[in-house]
Design an enzyme around this catalytic site. Structure first.
Site, mmCIF file in Angstrom:
data_model
loop_
_atom_site.group_PDB
_atom_site.id
_atom_site.type_symbol
_atom_site.label_atom_id
_atom_site.label_comp_id
_atom_site.label_asym_id
_atom_site.label_seq_id
_atom_site.Cartn_x
_atom_site.Cartn_y
_atom_site.Cartn_z
ATOM 1 N N TYR A 50 1.008 -1.086 0.081
ATOM 2 C CA TYR A 50 0.053 0.082 -0.064
ATOM 3 C C TYR A 50 0.677 1.191 0.152
ATOM 4 C CZ TYR A 50 -3.479 3.730 1.351
ATOM 5 O OH TYR A 50 -4.155 4.383 1.454
ATOM 6 N N SER A 96 -1.683 12.970 11.784
ATOM 7 C CA SER A 96 -1.165 11.721 11.160
ATOM 8 C C SER A 96 0.371 12.105 11.184
ATOM 9 C CB SER A 96 -1.536 11.427 9.718
ATOM 10 O OG SER A 96 -0.976 10.567 9.055
ATOM 11 N N LEU A 97 1.142 11.163 10.769
ATOM 12 C CA LEU A 97 2.840 11.302 10.620
ATOM 13 C C LEU A 97 3.136 11.294 9.208
ATOM 14 C CD1 LEU A 97 3.655 9.159 13.823
ATOM 15 C CD2 LEU A 97 3.661 11.892 13.752
ATOM 16 N N GLU A 128 10.097 6.643 20.401
ATOM 17 C CA GLU A 128 9.106 5.678 20.724
ATOM 18 C C GLU A 128 8.723 4.743 19.787
ATOM 19 O OE1 GLU A 128 5.523 7.909 21.533
ATOM 20 O OE2 GLU A 128 6.552 9.372 22.449
ATOM 21 N N LYS A 130 6.785 2.653 16.889
ATOM 22 C CA LYS A 130 5.501 3.027 16.061
ATOM 23 C C LYS A 130 4.478 1.721 16.152
ATOM 24 C CE LYS A 130 3.851 5.057 12.101
ATOM 25 N NZ LYS A 130 2.380 4.312 12.008
ATOM 26 N N ASP A 132 1.686 -0.714 16.153
ATOM 27 C CA ASP A 132 0.913 -1.169 14.705
ATOM 28 C C ASP A 132 -0.505 -1.474 15.129
ATOM 29 O OD1 ASP A 132 0.083 -1.437 12.048
ATOM 30 O OD2 ASP A 132 1.494 -3.071 11.737
ATOM 31 N N ARG A 151 -10.154 7.231 15.582
ATOM 32 C CA ARG A 151 -9.560 8.477 14.910
ATOM 33 C C ARG A 151 -10.307 8.585 13.694
ATOM 34 N NH1 ARG A 151 -4.681 7.796 11.438
ATOM 35 N NH2 ARG A 151 -4.447 9.828 10.141
ATOM 36 N N GLU A 187 -2.631 4.288 21.112
ATOM 37 C CA GLU A 187 -2.878 2.994 20.143
ATOM 38 C C GLU A 187 -3.542 1.785 20.693
ATOM 39 O OE1 GLU A 187 -2.025 4.234 17.116
ATOM 40 O OE2 GLU A 187 -1.803 2.578 15.896
ATOM 41 N N TYR A 239 0.233 7.810 23.669
ATOM 42 C CA TYR A 239 1.435 8.613 23.239
ATOM 43 C C TYR A 239 1.613 10.119 23.138
ATOM 44 C CZ TYR A 239 -0.915 7.278 18.975
ATOM 45 O OH TYR A 239 -2.101 7.267 18.057
ATOM 46 N N LYS A 328 9.918 4.290 9.379
ATOM 47 C CA LYS A 328 9.295 2.911 9.100
ATOM 48 C C LYS A 328 10.543 1.711 8.938
ATOM 49 C CE LYS A 328 5.342 2.286 8.129
ATOM 50 N NZ LYS A 328 4.224 2.896 7.426
ATOM 51 N N CYS A 422 7.779 -40.965 -2.183
ATOM 52 C CA CYS A 422 8.914 -40.241 -1.662
ATOM 53 C C CYS A 422 9.492 -39.349 -3.051
ATOM 54 C CB CYS A 422 9.867 -40.825 -0.838
ATOM 55 S SG CYS A 422 11.301 -39.678 -0.480
ATOM 56 N N CYS A 425 13.435 -40.957 -2.672
ATOM 57 C CA CYS A 425 13.918 -42.551 -2.683
ATOM 58 C C CYS A 425 12.463 -43.482 -3.096
ATOM 59 C CB CYS A 425 14.081 -42.894 -1.433
ATOM 60 S SG CYS A 425 12.737 -43.027 -0.168
ATOM 61 N N CYS A 440 7.765 -39.937 4.628
ATOM 62 C CA CYS A 440 8.532 -41.054 3.691
ATOM 63 C C CYS A 440 8.738 -42.040 4.683
ATOM 64 C CB CYS A 440 9.810 -40.332 3.133
ATOM 65 S SG CYS A 440 10.839 -41.416 2.546
ATOM 66 N N CYS A 446 16.480 -43.845 2.848
ATOM 67 C CA CYS A 446 16.202 -42.534 1.774
ATOM 68 C C CYS A 446 17.448 -41.617 1.818
ATOM 69 C CB CYS A 446 14.896 -41.947 2.430
ATOM 70 S SG CYS A 446 14.379 -40.350 1.648
HETATM 71 S S1 IVH Z 1 2.005 10.524 17.465
HETATM 72 C C1 IVH Z 1 1.160 14.288 16.691
HETATM 73 N N1 IVH Z 1 3.244 8.349 18.450
HETATM 74 O O1 IVH Z 1 0.873 6.089 13.789
HETATM 75 C C2 IVH Z 1 1.404 12.951 16.532
HETATM 76 N N2 IVH Z 1 1.816 7.885 16.822
HETATM 77 O O2 IVH Z 1 1.087 6.974 11.105
HETATM 78 C C3 IVH Z 1 0.356 11.941 16.355
HETATM 79 N N3 IVH Z 1 1.076 5.569 16.232
HETATM 80 O O3 IVH Z 1 -2.314 7.933 13.675
HETATM 81 C C4 IVH Z 1 0.880 10.612 16.531
HETATM 82 N N4 IVH Z 1 2.762 4.830 17.280
HETATM 83 O O4 IVH Z 1 -2.073 6.044 15.200
HETATM 84 C C5 IVH Z 1 2.306 8.670 17.491
HETATM 85 N N5 IVH Z 1 4.303 6.228 19.579
HETATM 86 C C6 IVH Z 1 3.409 6.736 18.336
HETATM 87 C C7 IVH Z 1 2.775 6.264 17.505
HETATM 88 C C8 IVH Z 1 1.765 6.631 16.708
HETATM 89 C C9 IVH Z 1 1.636 4.617 16.416
HETATM 90 C C10 IVH Z 1 0.300 5.585 14.927
HETATM 91 C C11 IVH Z 1 -1.000 6.568 15.356
HETATM 92 C C12 IVH Z 1 -0.836 7.548 14.148
HETATM 93 C C13 IVH Z 1 -0.141 6.997 13.062
HETATM 94 C C14 IVH Z 1 0.450 7.893 12.115
#
Ligand code: IVH
Length: 689
Positions: A50, A96-97, A128, A130, A132, A151, A187, A239, A328, A422, A425, A440, A446
């Site tokens: 994606y 988002s980031l 920190e 990330k 998932d 969200r 999260e 977070y 990432k 097999c 053999c 086998c 064998c």
């Molecule tokens: S901070 C102001 N910290 O990643 C920043 N996000 O791709 C707001 N996520 O929507 C996000 N671990 O769902 C932050 N340690 C972390 C995170 C984190 C996972 C997620 C979060 C965000 C998404 C953005």
């Protein structure tokens, strides 16, 4: 096609028309995948794929901004919520980031940020994981949880208060000196073990499995019925603070996270303060190395400028802060095509179907083979030669085929059927009753089994013959000098001299280490026989509880089953091994070449087994170590450890974030011990942790 569109297209060069078409195709594909991911919780492609499509579209749009439309997936952050749950408006939008995928991109980010905040590049970040999972906002008024929301698209999310209240580490009431108002974001995750158990349950119930822990967390949180969510061992890590009234905070984001903990909220483990590019990269590598061992999925690192005043100075772009970035990890899943399915024969004769794949990069390595485990797994996943499949490579684990890409099959493809003979053999292949493995029946006759067996026989835990490696074994097999393991002990120097890479020194080394291995221990010798299901600890248990080789050879399956750690199947395998004429000859032959060990000391079985006849189930995570480790303490005391709770269960040991097993135990009135009670139980029988 309308006339105006025709005219418009006539004005474009053929090259631009191609680009426009590619953009349209990417947009449509991404919209489809967005819908499957965010609305249906059922993605058909890996996240990495994606990301790749998204970046391709973004790059094309950047180069050709005239083709950007308002509805392009690049023009928004998330997907609209589904309609069945009430909606919630986020007064402070959920952000988002931006992502980077390499050190170079990260260096550029730091350089840009340093300019924005007018500092040098030794910037202090909070680093920190990330996480998932699914982003959630929690609102506490006067310390009481009043609302939880997803969200959604960042502004409008779904009300999931009923479900958040079932998450065990989400406090319903804050602790300590809490503020009048707190909105906190984090999260929600389903740990890997909980995900595996959930999918097993879905399979048992004939339901559709979840694609990954993220989707199962999302699916669990978006249930209308909170009692379903309650059975999932979800966890939430916070977070960021979005709103606060009635408390003073420091300037540091890191300090904010500590404060959240004081109020009873959980933050993700392994948060660190780091400085500059090198600090970020060291942290990245450290966490990447431990990724496979973590209890939950993470897909990268987030670096956040620690100083909140400077954060304000840096500001935002679109929906992402300029003061934070997600770095990432290489994707662990990718799409490939099955070019063939071949069958490998292992040491014990087990046939493993292996997919030969179009070489594909996964987690930074080119993968061309992946295991398909066995016929049942192939049938369950309905994997066929020619299919497009999602493959996964996590940590040091052998790459595996997860599933066929939905709707990707074009035309008729033949289903895979395990061969009846097999492939090496041509001996008859049988399937162990009630088991998934095909085998086998050629045994050591064998060539494939023989080769694997010799490699195993000389290995460190078995006879430990370090002067004989894989290359030498292969040459000796080709020269037909090795038929049975005792043949190793009949090798003479002149038989080895002249073989490839076998000079005088190597020959001497090989012969000496073969001779040295004659003096061994009985558990090693039993392990080296390669009886299926008998690992070194089982071999040790046999010696400790049954006695010398003659006692073990003569023991009935019933007697063997009384040994701790040995179940019905293993006992039968051991008994069958020693009853077989072929194996008896192999063992006698080895004894005749002079293999020996000190006399064994048998233990008193009954006295050692105060928990004999009791059955325990262990669930959740334990501070003392893995569940296997905890189980081995119980087994040593004679107890059985089972995977599922029933009316016959003596007690359930419930660690942190225990889920459906805990609910079931309570329903059935089975005794539940927490970790402290469990440790006390062990201590009563003299087992100290
Ligand atoms: S901070 C102001 N910290 O990643 C920043 N996000 O791709 C707001 N996520 O929507 C996000 N671990 O769902 C932050 N340690 C972390 C995170 C984190 C996972 C997620 C979060 C965000 C998404 C953005």
């Amino acid at each position: 096609m309308t006339a105006s569109k025709n005219t418009e297209e006539q004005q474009l060069t053929p090259q631009l028309t191609d680009i426009k078409n590619t953009i349209t195709e990417l947009r449509e594909a991404l919209n489809l995948h967005n819908h499957r991911y965010h609305v249906l919780d059922d993605p058909s492609i890996p996240d990495g794929e994606y990301d790749r499509l998204y970046h391709e579209l973004k790059a094309l749009e950047q180069a050709h901004p005239q083709f950007i439309t308002e509805t392009s997936p690049t023009q928004r952050v998330g997907a609209a919520p589904v309609s069945s749950l009430p909606t919630v408006t986020h007064v402070v939008p959920m952000l988002s980031l931006d992502n980077v995928f390499s050190e170079q991109e990260l260096a550029k980010f730091i350089e840009r940020l340093a300019k924005l905040i007018e500092r040098d590049e030794n910037i202090a970040f909070t680093a920190e994981s990330k996480l998932d999972g699914l982003a959630i906002s929690l609102r506490y008024e006067n310390g009481v949880l009043v609302r939880a929301a997803t969200r959604g698209d960042g502004v409008t999310g779904e009300d999931v208060t009923h479900n958040a209240k079932t998450i065990r580490n989400v406090p319903l009431q804050l602790r300590g000196d809490y503020p009048a108002l707190l909105e906190v974001r984090g999260e929600v995750l389903l740990p890997k073990a909980g995900f595996a158990a959930l999918n097993q349950q879905m399979r048992d119930e004939g339901k559709k499995e979840y694609a990954n822990p993220r989707n199962s967390a999302a699916g669990s949180m978006r249930q209308l019925d909170a009692s379903i969510t309650a059975t999932r061992p979800l966890v939430m890590y916070c977070y960021t603070i979005a709103e606060l009234e009635g408390a003073e905070l420091s300037q540091s984001h890191y300090e904010d996270l500590q404060q959240l903990q004081n109020w009873g909220l959980s933050i993700s483990p392994n948060i660190q303060q780091v400085v500059g590019l090198q600090g970020c990269m060291d942290y990245y590598q450290e966490i990447l190395d431990s990724r496979a061992a973590l209890p939950h999925e993470i897909d990268g690192i987030v670096y956040k400028l620690d100083d909140k005043t400077l954060q304000q100075q840096a500001g935002f772009v679109a929906r992402a802060p300029r003061w934070a970035i997600a770095h990432k990890f290489p994707a662990e899943e990718a799409i490939s095509t099955i070019e063939a399915i071949e069958v490998q024969v292992g040491r014990t004769g087990k046939l493993t179907p292996v997919a030969r794949l179009t070489p594909t990069m996964v987690a930074g390595v080119t993968v061309s083979n992946a295991t398909l485990h066995n016929q049942d797994e192939i049938d369950r996943k309905d994997v066929r030669v020619g299919d497009q499949v999602i493959i996964r490579r996590a940590g040091d684990v052998i790459p595996e085929v997860l599933r066929v890409v939905p709707d990707s099959r074009t035309g008729d493809l033949a289903a895979f059927i395990m061969p009846e003979k097999c492939p090496i053999c041509e001996s008859v292949v049988v399937r162990d009753e009630g088991m998934s493995a095909h085998r086998c029946t050629g045994g050591i006759q064998c060539p494939a089994q023989r080769r694997e067996y010799f490699k195993y026989f000389v290995s460190r835990k078995a006879m430990d013959i370090d002067g004989v490696g894989e290359k030498l074994i292969d040459q000796l097999l080709v020269a037909e000098l090795l038929k049975t393991p005792a043949d190793l002990y009949r090798l003479q120097p002149e038989m080895l001299l002249g073989l490839e890479r076998m000079g005088e020194k190597s020959v001497q080394n090989a012969i000496e280490s073969i001779q040295r291995s004659k003096s061994t221990t009985l558990p090693r010798f039993i392990f080296a026989l390669g009886i299926s299901e008998v690992g070194i600890s089982t071999a040790e248990a046999l010696v400790a509880h049954v006695g010398d080789l003659e006692d073990i050879r003569a023991a009935s399956a019933e007697a063997l089953e009384r040994v701790p750690d040995i179940g019905h199947i293993t006992a039968a395998k051991i008994q069958q091994y020693f009853a077989s004429a072929v194996q008896q000859e192999i063992v006698n032959d080895l004894l005749s070449v002079g293999i020996h060990w000190p006399a064994a000391e048998k233990q008193d079985l009954e006295a050692e087994q105060p928990l004999a006849g009791k059955t325990y189930v262990i669930t959740g995570s334990l501070a003392l170590g893995s569940r296997d480790q905890a189980g081995s303490y119980l087994k040593k005391l004679g107890a059985k450890v089972s995977g599922s709770v029933s009316g016959k269960t003596t007690a359930l040991i419930a660690g942190e974030a225990a889920g459906s097993k805990l609910t079931k135990a309570i329903d059935l009135g089975v005794e539940v011990l927490d970790e402290a009670e469990f440790i006390k139980l062990l201590a009563e029988y003299g087992v100290g942790i």
